[in-house]
Design an enzyme around this catalytic site. Structure first.
Site, PDB file in Angstrom:
ATOM      1  N   ARG A 193      49.108  48.782  28.093  1.00 16.16           N
ATOM      2  CA  ARG A 193      48.333  47.540  28.050  1.00 16.16           C
ATOM      3  C   ARG A 193      47.142  47.732  27.106  1.00 16.16           C
ATOM      4  O   ARG A 193      46.321  48.631  27.322  1.00 16.16           O
ATOM      5  CB  ARG A 193      47.845  47.188  29.461  1.00 16.16           C
ATOM      6  N   HIS A 212      39.709  40.523  25.724  1.00 14.20           N
ATOM      7  CA  HIS A 212      39.019  41.491  26.583  1.00 14.20           C
ATOM      8  C   HIS A 212      37.570  41.544  26.104  1.00 14.20           C
ATOM      9  O   HIS A 212      37.094  42.569  25.630  1.00 14.20           O
ATOM     10  CB  HIS A 212      39.722  42.845  26.526  1.00 14.20           C
ATOM     11  N   GLU A 216      39.591  39.724  33.194  1.00 13.88           N
ATOM     12  CA  GLU A 216      38.401  39.633  34.047  1.00 13.88           C
ATOM     13  C   GLU A 216      37.398  38.590  33.573  1.00 13.88           C
ATOM     14  O   GLU A 216      36.250  38.931  33.215  1.00 13.88           O
ATOM     15  CB  GLU A 216      37.712  41.001  34.155  1.00 13.88           C
ATOM     16  N   ASN A 238      42.972  43.802  38.617  1.00 11.67           N
ATOM     17  CA  ASN A 238      42.206  45.013  38.315  1.00 11.67           C
ATOM     18  C   ASN A 238      41.397  45.348  39.564  1.00 11.67           C
ATOM     19  O   ASN A 238      40.590  44.528  40.011  1.00 11.67           O
ATOM     20  CB  ASN A 238      41.240  44.784  37.151  1.00 11.67           C
ATOM     21  N   TYR A 281      39.027  48.285  41.672  1.00 12.90           N
ATOM     22  CA  TYR A 281      38.288  49.552  41.689  1.00 12.90           C
ATOM     23  C   TYR A 281      37.723  49.904  43.063  1.00 12.90           C
ATOM     24  O   TYR A 281      37.811  51.030  43.496  1.00 12.90           O
ATOM     25  CB  TYR A 281      37.163  49.530  40.643  1.00 12.90           C
ATOM     26  N   GLU A 284      44.692  47.335  36.119  1.00 12.03           N
ATOM     27  CA  GLU A 284      43.693  48.401  35.955  1.00 12.03           C
ATOM     28  C   GLU A 284      43.409  49.008  37.313  1.00 12.03           C
ATOM     29  O   GLU A 284      43.261  48.277  38.306  1.00 12.03           O
ATOM     30  CB  GLU A 284      42.347  47.882  35.409  1.00 12.03           C
TER      31      GLU A 284
END
Ligand code: FCB
Length: 480
Positions: free
Chosen positions: A88, A132, A177, A307, A309, A384
């Site tokens: 990606r 991005h 995002e 994504n 985290y 991600e």
């Protein structure tokens, strides 16, 4: 699915993933490419922002980054060595359509054509993100994401890229995002373009969503990309209240609204969440939403990129009281949470990464299940997931990063649990392939599974890269 996955796990000593599962790594143009002024590229908002004193730690910029623009052949060779089945990356808008409008820049486009051809020759599926965060500066000068026209410029740019790469790229994402672009870029000011205006943040939110919808339309209309899978990549998370007290639960509702539902509801249900509109009604009447916009935004997508985290833990703060006119308190502190500035963010439990982010894979499993439960059958991809640690090669030149291996192992196990619960999960992309420019943190945070020595641009596989290679080769995570 449940029992067969369980059986395979038991018999083969691995948490096995479906055979067609995409095993990938992710990067973004501004974070790795460098070559900021080469080949006809014009500045993006991140060039401007990072050149502004005080915005990025140590004054770092993406001017050279990991020099991927010049090392693309070497970098694809690394991907091959790892056995990645997908990669990606993002296309730099100011590289392929300098200044944001006008004709294609053939030199810029040639860079991505070569990358894609090299990936295909290596049996690696290209997964292309159009945006991005590197908006051409000229478009920012015309109002950026607060200007509705930017959404139309984005759709034109999407068409131009699709007309050159649509025959070779099967998986596309419009935006990465948009929460960060809107809220960190226009609310807290921590990201480019560095504005601090809650109304601008909400206006940008809508125009980013509109850009997504127009971009989906443009890709579907393109002759070459007509059969491609098109997705949207967000950073939703599990938001937990600090306690069961009503005001903590309400704080969690507010942040869930601004972080998750403000993106998911328009795209997957064709409407904005009513509570988010109510929470922000003292700021704006949302008159930037025009008739028909939500139909455009809700065009069907083939994939939703997640994504992830860390989860969030939130509690009630002091709701703002009346402030005397003229008092310094009348000016609210910059915030990424328009209308919910008073919510308190607590440190969730668990070990911390070098970003100070908590390691908690249960948040990922819950998130995937929740999206599946609340929004139906849209196929999901973890676009991600990864962690920063302060890795350095030892005297023998090896990079031992056991915490990152544990982070990846835990999150892949959580993804596997979600699969067993019936979530349609199609792939996993480690953030990131290479150490790179981590936005406002510059080069101080290392997320790569491959170490980059910025003085020499030498690449070194970390232990996590070797571990991931074994996971991919074996079709799943070793257990026991
Ligand atoms: C995400 C971004 C990505 C990277 C990681 C750590 O928010 O999409 O570019 O910076 O965080």
């Amino acid at each position: 699915m449940t029992s067969s996955l369980k059986t395979e796990a038991a018999t083969e000593g691995r948490l096995r993933f479906p055979p067609e599962f995409m095993w990938g790594a992710a990067t973004a143009a501004y974070q790795i490419e460098g070559a900021a002024t080469e080949g006809g590229r014009t500045p993006s908002i991140w060039d401007t922002f990072s050149a502004t004193p005080g915005k990025v730690l140590h004054g770092d910029t993406g001017a050279v980054a990991a020099d991927h623009y010049h090392r693309v052949v070497e970098d694809v060779a690394i991907m091959r060595e790892l056995g990645l089945s997908a990669y990606r990356f993002s296309v730099s808008w100011p590289r392929v359509r300098p200044a944001g409008s006008g004709p294609v820049n053939p030199t810029g486009m040639a860079f991505y054509e070569r990358l894609v051809d090299d990936l295909l020759a290596s049996q690696i599926r290209p997964v292309l993100t159009l945006y991005h965060w590197d908006l051409p500066q000229e478009l920012e000068d015309a109002g950026g994401w607060t200007n509705r026209d930017t959404a139309y410029r984005f759709a034109e740019y999407a068409s131009l890229v699709a007309d050159r790469l649509g025959d070779r790229v099967g998986v596309w994402a419009t935006l990465n995002e948009p929460w960060c672009s809107a809220m960190l870029g226009h609310g807290s000011g921590e990201h480019a373009p560095g504005r601090t205006d809650p109304v601008a943040a909400l206006t940008a939110t809508h125009h980013l969503l509109l850009a997504h919808g127009l971009g989906v339309q443009a890709l579907r209309a393109s002759r070459l990309a007509a059969d491609a899978q098109v997705g949207f990549v967000i950073n939703p998370t599990t938001v937990r209240p600090a306690s069961a007290a009503a005001d903590d639960v309400d704080a969690a509702r507010r942040i869930d609204g601004l972080m998750n539902r403000i993106w998911l509801d328009p795209v997957l249900r064709g409407q904005y969440p009513a509570d988010v509109q109510a929470d922000t009604s003292h700021l704006t009447g949302w008159d930037f939403v025009r008739d028909g916009d939500l139909d455009t935004i809700a065009r069907p997508i083939d994939l939703l990129g997640v994504n992830y985290y860390q989860p969030m833990l939130v509690g009630a703060g002091e709701p703002p009281g009346p402030v005397p006119v003229g008092s310094p308190d009348a000016v609210p502190a910059p915030s990424a949470w328009p209308g919910s500035e008073h919510v308190r963010f607590l440190q969730p439990p668990g070990p911390l990464t070098d970003m100070g982010w908590s390691v908690d894979p249960t948040g990922l499993r819950e998130l995937l299940s929740r999206i599946h439960r609340d929004y139906g059958d849209v196929p999901l991809v973890i676009t991600e997931n990864g962690a920063a640690y302060p890795d350095e090669p030892n005297p023998a030149g090896q990079v031992h990063d056991p915490e990152r291996v544990e982070y990846l192992r835990g999150h892949l196990a959580a993804a596997h649990e979600a699969l067993r619960e019936g979530v349609d999960l199609r792939g996993y992309f480690v953030w990131s392939l290479l150490d790179n420019f981590e936005w406002a943190w510059g080069y101080s945070k290392r997320f790569g599974i491959v170490h980059v020595d910025y003085a020499t641009q030498r690449r070194t596989l970390k232990d996590s890269a070797r571990w991931y290679r074994d996971v991919i080769a074996g079709g799943g995570v070793p257990v026991g």
